[in-house]
Design a protein around this motif. Structure first.
Motif, mmCIF file in Angstrom:
data_model
loop_
_atom_site.group_PDB
_atom_site.id
_atom_site.type_symbol
_atom_site.label_atom_id
_atom_site.label_comp_id
_atom_site.label_asym_id
_atom_site.label_seq_id
_atom_site.Cartn_x
_atom_site.Cartn_y
_atom_site.Cartn_z
ATOM 1 N N PHE A 116 0.800 -1.122 -0.003
ATOM 2 C CA PHE A 116 0.181 0.157 -0.172
ATOM 3 C C PHE A 116 0.877 1.383 0.116
ATOM 4 C CE2 PHE A 116 -2.079 3.474 2.363
ATOM 5 C CZ PHE A 116 -3.192 3.667 1.648
ATOM 6 N N TYR A 117 0.366 2.273 -0.861
ATOM 7 C CA TYR A 117 1.402 3.506 -0.909
ATOM 8 C C TYR A 117 0.538 4.404 -0.358
ATOM 9 C CZ TYR A 117 3.870 7.575 -2.763
ATOM 10 O OH TYR A 117 4.225 8.730 -2.915
ATOM 11 N N ALA A 118 -0.778 4.724 -0.917
ATOM 12 C CA ALA A 118 -1.500 6.108 -0.505
ATOM 13 C C ALA A 118 -3.085 5.724 -0.950
ATOM 14 C CB ALA A 118 -0.998 7.124 -0.949
ATOM 15 N N ALA A 119 -3.830 6.668 -0.375
ATOM 16 C CA ALA A 119 -5.205 6.669 -1.083
ATOM 17 C C ALA A 119 -5.521 8.037 -1.713
ATOM 18 C CB ALA A 119 -6.222 6.468 0.017
ATOM 19 N N LEU A 120 -5.995 8.297 -2.786
ATOM 20 C CA LEU A 120 -6.318 9.625 -3.194
ATOM 21 C C LEU A 120 -7.239 10.522 -2.346
ATOM 22 C CD1 LEU A 120 -7.627 9.037 -6.920
ATOM 23 C CD2 LEU A 120 -5.086 9.175 -5.877
ATOM 24 N N GLY A 121 -6.665 11.978 -1.857
ATOM 25 C CA GLY A 121 -7.325 12.580 -1.088
ATOM 26 C C GLY A 121 -7.947 13.741 -1.535
ATOM 27 N N ASP A 122 -8.571 14.378 -0.732
ATOM 28 C CA ASP A 122 -9.440 15.622 -1.315
ATOM 29 C C ASP A 122 -8.660 17.049 -0.735
ATOM 30 O OD1 ASP A 122 -11.247 18.150 -1.375
ATOM 31 O OD2 ASP A 122 -12.800 16.778 -1.257
ATOM 32 N N PRO A 123 -8.205 17.582 -1.388
ATOM 33 C CA PRO A 123 -7.299 18.885 -1.051
ATOM 34 C C PRO A 123 -7.990 19.865 -0.223
ATOM 35 C CG PRO A 123 -7.574 19.255 -3.206
ATOM 36 C CD PRO A 123 -8.097 17.772 -3.067
ATOM 37 N N ASN A 124 -9.314 19.993 -0.401
ATOM 38 C CA ASN A 124 -10.203 20.876 0.580
ATOM 39 C C ASN A 124 -10.355 20.612 1.961
ATOM 40 O OD1 ASN A 124 -10.404 22.794 -1.635
ATOM 41 N ND2 ASN A 124 -11.881 21.304 -2.574
ATOM 42 N N THR A 125 -10.432 19.281 2.112
ATOM 43 C CA THR A 125 -10.715 18.544 3.372
ATOM 44 C C THR A 125 -9.775 17.642 4.387
ATOM 45 O OG1 THR A 125 -11.441 16.372 2.587
ATOM 46 C CG2 THR A 125 -13.318 18.276 2.496
ATOM 47 N N GLY A 126 -8.636 17.392 3.323
ATOM 48 C CA GLY A 126 -7.557 16.599 4.032
ATOM 49 C C GLY A 126 -7.910 15.441 4.304
ATOM 50 N N LYS A 127 -8.964 14.828 3.779
ATOM 51 C CA LYS A 127 -9.440 13.475 4.143
ATOM 52 C C LYS A 127 -9.495 12.727 2.766
ATOM 53 C CE LYS A 127 -13.138 15.183 7.345
ATOM 54 N NZ LYS A 127 -14.424 14.973 7.798
ATOM 55 N N VAL A 128 -9.726 11.478 2.991
ATOM 56 C CA VAL A 128 -9.750 10.565 1.656
ATOM 57 C C VAL A 128 -10.763 11.122 0.785
ATOM 58 C CG1 VAL A 128 -9.943 8.154 1.041
ATOM 59 C CG2 VAL A 128 -8.434 8.458 2.982
ATOM 60 N N LYS A 129 -10.633 11.111 -0.363
ATOM 61 C CA LYS A 129 -11.555 11.297 -1.329
ATOM 62 C C LYS A 129 -12.787 10.614 -1.560
ATOM 63 C CE LYS A 129 -12.419 13.815 -5.909
ATOM 64 N NZ LYS A 129 -13.168 14.774 -4.908
ATOM 65 N N LYS A 130 -13.902 10.835 -1.476
ATOM 66 C CA LYS A 130 -14.848 9.899 -1.738
ATOM 67 C C LYS A 130 -15.678 9.887 -3.238
ATOM 68 C CE LYS A 130 -16.036 6.876 0.687
ATOM 69 N NZ LYS A 130 -17.003 7.025 1.803
ATOM 70 N N PHE A 131 -15.528 8.764 -3.725
ATOM 71 C CA PHE A 131 -16.715 8.689 -5.283
ATOM 72 C C PHE A 131 -17.723 7.886 -5.029
ATOM 73 C CE2 PHE A 131 -11.826 9.085 -5.804
ATOM 74 C CZ PHE A 131 -11.645 10.186 -6.619
ATOM 75 N N ARG A 132 -18.453 8.283 -6.264
ATOM 76 C CA ARG A 132 -19.811 7.281 -6.237
ATOM 77 C C ARG A 132 -19.601 6.246 -6.967
ATOM 78 N NH1 ARG A 132 -25.784 8.920 -7.741
ATOM 79 N NH2 ARG A 132 -26.974 7.228 -6.976
ATOM 80 N N THR A 133 -19.493 5.082 -6.573
ATOM 81 C CA THR A 133 -19.191 3.748 -7.273
ATOM 82 C C THR A 133 -18.280 4.056 -8.522
ATOM 83 O OG1 THR A 133 -21.125 4.415 -9.050
ATOM 84 C CG2 THR A 133 -21.536 2.872 -7.235
ATOM 85 N N PRO A 134 -17.092 4.216 -8.018
ATOM 86 C CA PRO A 134 -15.891 4.551 -9.034
ATOM 87 C C PRO A 134 -15.783 2.947 -9.697
ATOM 88 C CG PRO A 134 -14.985 4.277 -6.833
ATOM 89 C CD PRO A 134 -16.517 4.361 -6.658
ATOM 90 N N MET A 135 -15.460 3.060 -11.020
ATOM 91 C CA MET A 135 -15.377 1.822 -11.915
ATOM 92 C C MET A 135 -14.092 2.054 -12.750
ATOM 93 S SD MET A 135 -18.029 -0.309 -11.222
ATOM 94 C CE MET A 135 -18.660 -1.220 -12.628
ATOM 95 N N GLY A 136 -14.253 2.066 -13.886
ATOM 96 C CA GLY A 136 -13.070 2.235 -14.900
ATOM 97 C C GLY A 136 -12.142 3.289 -14.614
ATOM 98 N N LEU A 137 -10.814 3.104 -14.674
ATOM 99 C CA LEU A 137 -9.683 4.086 -14.403
ATOM 100 C C LEU A 137 -8.729 4.183 -15.776
ATOM 101 C CD1 LEU A 137 -8.757 3.067 -10.569
ATOM 102 C CD2 LEU A 137 -10.494 4.847 -11.364
ATOM 103 N N PHE A 138 -8.281 5.283 -15.867
ATOM 104 C CA PHE A 138 -7.201 5.528 -16.797
ATOM 105 C C PHE A 138 -6.339 6.580 -16.494
ATOM 106 C CE2 PHE A 138 -5.182 6.887 -20.780
ATOM 107 C CZ PHE A 138 -4.992 5.828 -21.416
ATOM 108 N N MET A 139 -4.760 6.213 -16.789
ATOM 109 C CA MET A 139 -3.988 7.365 -16.215
ATOM 110 C C MET A 139 -3.207 7.720 -17.806
ATOM 111 S SD MET A 139 -2.382 8.752 -13.912
ATOM 112 C CE MET A 139 -2.499 8.033 -12.499
ATOM 113 N N ASP A 140 -3.295 9.038 -17.961
ATOM 114 C CA ASP A 140 -2.657 9.344 -19.243
ATOM 115 C C ASP A 140 -1.264 9.843 -19.109
ATOM 116 O OD1 ASP A 140 -2.612 11.811 -18.296
ATOM 117 O OD2 ASP A 140 -4.211 12.864 -19.565
#
Length: 410
Positions: free
Chosen positions: A361-385
């Motif tokens: 484990f390295y990290a979780a994606l975070g919300d810069p406004n709250t300083g918390k782990v960012k929550k998504f609604r049913t995240p599915m497909g991902l792509f990194m460009d």
């Protein structure tokens, strides 16, 4: 559409014979044992005696703390496995624990997970992400996204049976496809990839095939997947390996990955079979290719990502069942960045975690406004460009968002 969603979220009877999960919030008095507590009953009933479900085998309550004072710890999580699906109405229930004489009184709130993801991040490294733009395309349960070498964004709009194209700034350009079984027609497509020449590969799940199309949707050719033990194929994703001139097709229902030669379209090799060990799968779903041409396959019901070599040999395993950091509840999407770090979406918990290629484990994606782990609604497909931007498909929110990765906080 209902059956398709059940299949996507792996809540159909076929996918949940040995694992359907009922999450809920647990409130209780002092509990002095940690780790796992066995339930002393195999049936849960509403007040008045109505049975909610019978537990199919011995189950556990996971209690993530060693404190006696519940005010000083995170809310613990109750997880039960059952064969009857999620409870639709909250209900108060009492259970007797076989480990002690404590009586626990709790409120079952289906589909809510209170974990370390829901509280301010403590001792969790965060990668902060900044929203660049959202794609506007009147989506109906989109599932996957890919970006061509020249920057065009392609989204699988599954229930609409279309592929929608956007420019690199997120402006809608065009779409192709319609419902059907003919050329450039689809039946609930799920996964997508694009090769270096701009050809688009679509996992046309309902038609048991992968279609290879021109950049604007013109038909080139197709790969028809074979039945396995008289069971139809269910292609959920396709990954193009330009270096080795092959593509990998994930066959969800048959618990395997098929490697095809892109020159001849002949099957080279089949990776995996049904099971929980190394090189085995239980409902694999999405996949991605890493820097070393290793294949990262989301193994949903085994709650892990398996890493295979280009020849199908086991390399590593990422994750495992649970709700702590580095664990998965329902992993779905996967992407690999230029540093070979692996991003995995969890569609139930609503988070995206990041791992080293070796599985740590390295990290979780975070919300810069709250300083918390960012929550998504049913995240599915991902792509990194190539610009280190992460594309996230949120299926039930009917949106695709593009994020720029920012700094890391400890």
């Amino acid at each position: 559409m209902k059956n398709n969603l059940a299949r996507i979220f792996h809540e159909s009877p076929a996918a949940t014979t040995d694992m359907a999960v009922l999450p809920g919030v647990l409130g209780c008095r002092t509990l002095r044992r940690t780790a796992q507590v066995r339930l002393g009953t195999n049936t849960l009933r509403l007040p008045g005696g109505t049975t909610i479900f019978a537990v199919s085998r011995q189950q556990f309550i996971k209690y993530p703390g060693e404190h006696d004072d519940l005010a000083n710890i995170r809310t613990p999580l109750m997880i039960l496995e059952n064969e009857c699906g999620l409870v639709n109405k909250p209900a108060k229930i009492e259970l007797k624990l076989s480990l002690s004489a404590y009586l626990l009184s709790f409120l079952l709130l289906p589909c809510i997970l209170i974990t370390f993801f829901a509280v301010p991040a403590f001792a969790i490294r965060l990668i902060k992400v900044k929203l660049v733009f959202e794609l506007k395309g009147e989506f109906n349960k989109p599932t996957d996204v890919s970006v061509s070498k020249d920057g065009f964004i392609y989204v699988v709009d599954g229930v609409n049976n279309k592929i929608k194209i956007f420019n690199k700034k997120g402006r809608f350009l065009s779409s192709f496809g319609r419902q059907g079984s003919g050329r450039s027609e689809f039946k609930l497509p799920l996964g997508i990839d694009i090769d270096n020449g701009g050809r688009v590969y679509i996992a046309d799940s309902g038609n048991q095939r992968v279609q290879i199309l021109e950049s604007k949707g013109g038909f080139i050719k197709e790969i028809r997947l074979p039945r396995q033990n008289d069971h139809p194929a269910d292609p959920t994703d396709v990954v193009v390996d330009n270096l080795n001139n092959r593509c990998y097709i994930v066959d969800n229902d048959n618990h395997q990955v098929l490697a095809y030669d892109l020159f001849t379209l002949k099957l080279i090799k089949t990776y995996g079979s049904h099971g929980a060990g190394k090189d085995r799968f239980r409902y694999p779903f999405f996949a991605a290719l890493g820097k070393e041409q290793n294949l990262y396959v989301v193994d949903v019901i085994n709650t892990r990502v398996q890493v295979l070599s280009s020849e199908g040999l086991f390399v590593a395993e990422i994750g495992g069942w649970g709700v702590e950091k580095g664990e998965f509840f329902r992993p779905k999407g996967v992407a690999v960045d230029k540093n070979d770090r692996v991003y995995v979406s969890d569609s139930y918990v609503g988070v995206i975690q990041v791992f080293e290629a070796t599985g740590e484990f390295y990290a979780a994606l975070g919300d810069p406004n709250t300083g918390k782990v960012k929550k998504f609604r049913t995240p599915m497909g991902l792509f990194m460009d190539r610009e280190n931007r992460l594309y996230v498909v949120e299926t039930l929110a009917n949106k695709v968002s593009v994020y720029q990765l920012q700094g890391v906080t400890e």
